[in-house]
Motif scaffolding. Structure first.
Motif, PDB file in Angstrom:
ATOM      1  N   PHE A 186       0.827  -1.199   0.000  1.00 37.66           N
ATOM      2  CA  PHE A 186       0.000   0.000   0.000  1.00 37.66           C
ATOM      3  C   PHE A 186       0.865   1.254   0.000  1.00 37.66           C
ATOM      4  CE2 PHE A 186      -2.847   3.244   1.598  1.00 37.66           C
ATOM      5  CZ  PHE A 186      -3.921   3.048   0.760  1.00 37.66           C
ATOM      6  N   LEU A 197      -5.526   0.198  -6.515  1.00 37.13           N
ATOM      7  CA  LEU A 197      -6.243   0.011  -5.257  1.00 37.13           C
ATOM      8  C   LEU A 197      -7.112  -1.240  -5.288  1.00 37.13           C
ATOM      9  CD1 LEU A 197      -7.184   3.620  -4.240  1.00 37.13           C
ATOM     10  CD2 LEU A 197      -5.696   2.043  -3.039  1.00 37.13           C
ATOM     11  N   PHE A 198      -7.759  -1.483  -6.427  1.00 38.81           N
ATOM     12  CA  PHE A 198      -8.545  -2.716  -6.552  1.00 38.81           C
ATOM     13  C   PHE A 198      -7.640  -3.930  -6.311  1.00 38.81           C
ATOM     14  CE2 PHE A 198     -11.833  -0.511  -9.263  1.00 38.81           C
ATOM     15  CZ  PHE A 198     -12.885  -0.806  -8.440  1.00 38.81           C
ATOM     16  N   VAL A 254      -4.693  -4.105  -4.775  1.00 40.97           N
ATOM     17  CA  VAL A 254      -4.211  -4.184  -3.399  1.00 40.97           C
ATOM     18  C   VAL A 254      -5.306  -4.714  -2.492  1.00 40.97           C
ATOM     19  CG1 VAL A 254      -3.532  -2.769  -1.440  1.00 40.97           C
ATOM     20  CG2 VAL A 254      -2.417  -2.444  -3.612  1.00 40.97           C
ATOM     21  N   GLY A 255      -6.538  -4.230  -2.732  1.00 37.61           N
ATOM     22  CA  GLY A 255      -7.659  -4.694  -1.924  1.00 37.61           C
ATOM     23  C   GLY A 255      -7.861  -6.189  -2.056  1.00 37.61           C
ATOM     24  N   MET A 256      -7.787  -6.674  -3.288  1.00 38.23           N
ATOM     25  CA  MET A 256      -7.968  -8.120  -3.503  1.00 38.23           C
ATOM     26  C   MET A 256      -6.885  -8.913  -2.811  1.00 38.23           C
ATOM     27  SD  MET A 256      -9.025  -8.967  -7.331  1.00 38.23           S
ATOM     28  CE  MET A 256     -10.017  -7.781  -8.132  1.00 38.23           C
ATOM     29  N   TYR A 293      -5.090  -8.043  -0.301  1.00 34.45           N
ATOM     30  CA  TYR A 293      -5.259  -7.968   1.140  1.00 34.45           C
ATOM     31  C   TYR A 293      -6.388  -8.890   1.592  1.00 34.45           C
ATOM     32  CZ  TYR A 293      -6.329  -6.341   5.778  1.00 34.45           C
ATOM     33  OH  TYR A 293      -6.568  -6.317   7.109  1.00 34.45           O
TER      34      TYR A 293
END
Lengths: 502, 114
Positions: A131, A175-176, A178-180, A182
């Protein structure tokens, strides 16, 4: 005391410098130039110290606020990141010196923004957190949007609109992704994520694959892989020269991120997910190489030509990443140092040639012939960037060609050599148009400031120097490649709790 | 709840993408904004959707994952700054080039191409 905080200094120093420089009431142009120059030289010194530190072979980290990984944000120093920070600092010195020749006065706040961008670049190279990588990408992008507009003008505005919109979309994708990742692994620290991926529940592997490939799209956008490169030539050709030269390292950030993330997280311990990016990077890298060769031949402007040469280097580097062997990584790191500094130098040189030619500018048409000095520098730059023997481009290419194995040779050898030929033809044509088909003029009003000469010479001198120092440098890149091929080293260094922590 | 959440995120990002592909700068900026909303919602859901859980750990019992909240906060700040920049850039482009097309083309040229 200072040594223990050395790792974070390449981020803190440009930030502090930028804040002082952005206080516009403080000091005049001379003060700003001096401060900017001193800070960049200090950065160079720090990155040399970091390189020496990293060369000991241990992976070191700096835990911000002393929150130990994987919970806190860490800055990680290994051989790869130290090398990248050093290349950035070397490039930055050339750019700042060149900008002191007058380009920094064409708009406001050049030096402040320049240091903010350096902060973003160094941060992206040093961070050990996914991130945080995003945050530093945003820092360097925001600074680069403003720098791209430095001086104004229609072509800059237009290319900046494309560049900004594309990169904003890229940030959203980042961001998508990184979100996945995570959601699937429960961590953002890259080393911890690598450990989590090696023990992944097969049910979740789909999510990880989706996240990882989405991340590849983002890094591909930064590195300018084939279907995502269309913003690059215009933006680089339109950017003010010192900024274009600094942008030479921006595409390499994408390449660095691919190396870092995929060799670490999807390295040899990742089981079925190992090397999931490899086919994409390899084939698209080769395709980028081919298209860039055509682009080089088709350019009718010297800056556009250099912009496509950047693309050639991206294709070459990505093909190297796609080979996924320590030998190839070592070769591509050598090539990366060479190409970053030399293409940066060529952007600056193109500006000097344009200034000397007056009205004809950098367009490849008949015009006033530039002087002898620039012709000589152009010859050196052209030889090294096309990869002809005595200079560093040839060494980098030979190393890469030698690293290819089996079927890879069948594809890489003809493509790499053919694009080299394309570059050679285009540069020879450009050189003869610029220097031989020009009219002599008596009124030589194009006095160049010695700052500009110094900046160009600094960057182009890297090429002969890299030939002289090829031995130690390849030793270093070999060691860096071996270090990268063993993700367990980094995982152990970061995740083993320190017992003597004070 | 999951279904509603997923559909909302999907519709937002689809509309954002559609608007980003438009030819004028204003829809593009709006599209970027919608996309960043979708991203924020998506990030938020990545810690797992829990209801009736404590936002801050307070003794035993279930609690929401705090990390996505921190990420969303960062993403909102950055997205806001970037949108502001994109708006200014679009206005500057409109002023300098005399039209609001992302390629800076004139209206007549577009007519010709049709």
């Amino acid at each position: 005391m200072l040594m223990s905080h050395l790792i974070v200094l390449p981020i803190v120093l440009p930030l502090a410098t930028a804040v002082v420089l952005l206080l516009s009431r403080l000091g005049g142009a001379r003060f700003k130039r001096a401060l900017s120059l001193v800070a960049t030289l200090a950065l160079l010194l720090i990155s040399f110290l970091l390189l020496r530190e990293a060369d000991s072979g241990t992976v070191q980290y700096y835990a911000l606020g002393d929150w130990q990984p994987p919970f806190g944000i860490v800055m990680v120093l290994d051989r790869l990141s130290a090398l990248m920070v050093l290349v950035t600092a070397l490039l930055a010195v050339g750019c700042v010196v060149f900008a002191c020749g007058g380009d920094d006065e064409k708009g406001s706040n050049f030096h402040g923004l320049f240091h903010l961008q350096l902060m973003g670049i160094n941060g992206a190279f040093l961070t050990g957190d996914l991130f945080n990588l995003f945050v530093f990408f945003e820092v360097l992008l925001l600074a680069s949007y403003a720098l791209l507009l430095h001086g104004g003008g229609k072509s800059r505005i237009q290319s900046a609109v494309h560049y900004a919109v594309l990169n904003l979309a890229g940030s959203a994708l980042f961001l998508f992704a990184v979100g996945m990742l995570y959601g699937a692994t429960g961590t953002l620290n890259m080393a911890d994520m690598a450990a989590a991926v090696s023990q992944l529940d097969p049910e979740r592997s789909g999510l990880v694959v989706a996240g990882a490939l989405l991340l590849l799209v983002v890094f591909g956008l930064k590195a300018a892989i084939l279907p995502l490169y269309f913003w690059l030539p215009r933006a680089y050709a339109a950017a003010p020269p010192p900024v274009a030269a600094l942008f030479a390292v921006m595409t390499k950030i994408g390449v660095y991120a691919i190396l870092r993330v995929y060799l670490l997280i999807f390295g040899e311990d990742a089981g079925p997910l190992e090397a999931l990016e490899q086919p994409w990077v390899w084939w698209l890298g080769l395709a980028t190489l081919a298209i860039a060769g055509i682009g080089v031949l088709a350019s009718r402007d010297l800056r556009m030509l250099v912009a496509y040469l950047v693309l050639v280097s991206v294709g070459t580097l990505l093909a190297g990443v796609g080979m996924r062997s320590p030998a190839a990584v070592s070769a591509l790191l050598f090539y990366l140092v060479h190409t970053t500094l030399v293409t940066g130098g060529l952007f600056l040189l193109a500006e000097m040639i344009g200034l000397q030619r007056g009205k004809a500018g950098t367009r490849l048409v008949k015009g006033r012939a530039p002087g002898m000095g620039t012709a000589l520098l152009f010859l050196i730059g052209a030889i090294t960037v096309a990869g002809l023997p005595p200079l560093s481009g040839a060494i980098g290419k030979v190393l890469l060609l030698a690293a290819a194995e089996g079927a890879q040779r069948l594809w890489l050898w003809p493509l790499l050599l053919a694009t080299g030929l394309c570059a050679l033809i285009a540069l020879a044509r450009a050189g003869s148009t610029l220097f031989w088909r020009g009219q002599e003029s008596d009124d030589n009003d194009s006095r160049q400031s010695c700052w500009q000469w110094a900046g160009v010479c600094w960057l182009l001198a890297a090429s002969p120097l890299m030939v002289v120092l090829a031995g130690p440098l390849t030793q270093y890149t070999d060691a860096a490649a071996v270090q990268l091929s063993e993700p367990s080293v980094m995982i152990e260094a970061l995740l083993t709790p320190k017992e003597d922590a004070s | 709840m999951e279904m509603l959440y997923a559909i909302t995120t999907g519709v937002l990002s689809a509309s954002g993408l559609y608007l980003m592909l438009r030819g004028r700068t204003f829809p593009v900026v709006v599209g970027l904004t919608l996309l960043s909303y979708a991203v924020n919602l998506f990030l938020f859901s990545m810690g797992g959707l829990t209801s009736n859980a404590a936002a801050i750990i307070d003794g035993p019992g279930s609690y929401g994952d705090p990390l996505p909240q921190a990420l969303v906060l960062t993403a909102i700040v950055i997205g806001f700054a970037m949108t502001a920049f994109a708006v200014i850039l679009a206005m500057r482009a409109r002023g300098d080039m005399g039209n609001d097309h992302v390629d800076g083309r004139k209206a007549e040229e577009r007519e010709d191409r049709r």
